[in-house]
Write a protein that holds these residues in place. Structure first.
Motif, PDB file in Angstrom:
ATOM      1  N   ALA A   1      20.566 -13.175   1.880  1.00  0.00           N
ATOM      2  CA  ALA A   1      21.169 -13.800   0.701  1.00  0.00           C
ATOM      3  C   ALA A   1      20.282 -13.562  -0.512  1.00  0.00           C
ATOM      4  CB  ALA A   1      21.376 -15.289   0.929  1.00  0.00           C
ATOM      5  N   GLY A   2      20.883 -13.105  -1.594  1.00  0.00           N
ATOM      6  CA  GLY A   2      20.164 -12.863  -2.838  1.00  0.00           C
ATOM      7  C   GLY A   2      19.549 -11.476  -2.949  1.00  0.00           C
ATOM      8  N   ASP A   3      19.564 -10.679  -1.857  1.00  0.00           N
ATOM      9  CA  ASP A   3      19.012  -9.329  -1.909  1.00  0.00           C
ATOM     10  C   ASP A   3      19.991  -8.367  -2.599  1.00  0.00           C
ATOM     11  OD1 ASP A   3      16.737 -10.040  -0.588  1.00  0.00           O
ATOM     12  OD2 ASP A   3      17.312  -9.161   1.340  1.00  0.00           O
ATOM     13  N   THR A   4      19.458  -7.299  -3.103  1.00  0.00           N
ATOM     14  CA  THR A   4      20.269  -6.206  -3.635  1.00  0.00           C
ATOM     15  C   THR A   4      19.800  -4.904  -2.971  1.00  0.00           C
ATOM     16  OG1 THR A   4      18.750  -5.789  -5.465  1.00  0.00           O
ATOM     17  CG2 THR A   4      20.597  -7.317  -5.879  1.00  0.00           C
TER      18      THR A   4
END
Length: 192
Positions: A171-174
């Motif tokens: 979650a929150g990674d790109t």
């Protein structure tokens, strides 16, 4: 010799004359002869008609495509100024980037199908006469110009590969996704 000799039998002797065909126009020409005897009697005019053709035949090559891609064929049209009869064949042509097949004949026009070679990527292909003197007209004049038609062949099917700098995301990674094309795409967007 550059001229043609005309010869006539007159009484017990011969009379001849030479004319230069280069001074005459192509088409029907005629020679008129009358005989005058020693007593002053004049014969009726006698005509000798002949056809003069000293013009070299020409050829124009056209294609229904300027770009031939994978799965395509091109229809090639050969338009002659005079019917070459059986003096013209595929063997008279220099062909690059593919093959010609199904040569058909209608009057002064020949058509054939051009099938491109596989594995060509934006290659300049051509169809042209091998040399001057490749074909003749009915009078026996040979072509003096070498005609060539060029077009582009691209039979390499483009491919794309996709890679990412991360294959597992929290979650929150790109991640950066990279699209690698074998050919520059004509168009590409995130909707593709």
């Amino acid at each position: 010799e550059t001229g043609a000799r005309l010869q006539y039998k007159v009484g017990t002797g011969d009379w001849s004359d030479t004319y230069d065909p280069n001074t005459l126009s192509d088409g029907t020409q005629s020679v008129q002869v009358r005989q005058l005897d020693l007593a002053g009697n004049v014969s009726a005019v006698q005509f000798l008609n002949f056809r003069l053709d000293k013009t070299a035949p020409t050829l124009t090559i056209s294609s229904d495509r300027t770009l031939v891609k994978s799965g395509d064929v091109a229809q090639i049209t050969f338009t002659f100024s005079e019917d070459p009869g059986a003096s013209f064949s595929i063997d008279d042509l220099q062909i690059s980037g593919g093959t010609l097949e199904n040569l058909s004949r209608t009057g002064t026009v020949r058509t054939a199908t051009y099938r491109p070679d596989s594995g060509l990527n934006g290659t300049s292909a051509s169809i042209g006469l091998k040399s001057t003197g490749s074909f003749t007209d009915v009078a026996g004049n040979t072509n003096t110009a070498v005609t060539v038609k060029t077009f582009t062949v691209d039979t390499v099917v483009p491919e794309v590969s996709i890679s990412a700098d991360k294959t597992r995301l929290l979650a929150g990674d790109t991640t950066t996704v990279t699209f690698t094309f074998t050919d520059a795409p004509a168009s590409f967007s995130k909707d593709d």
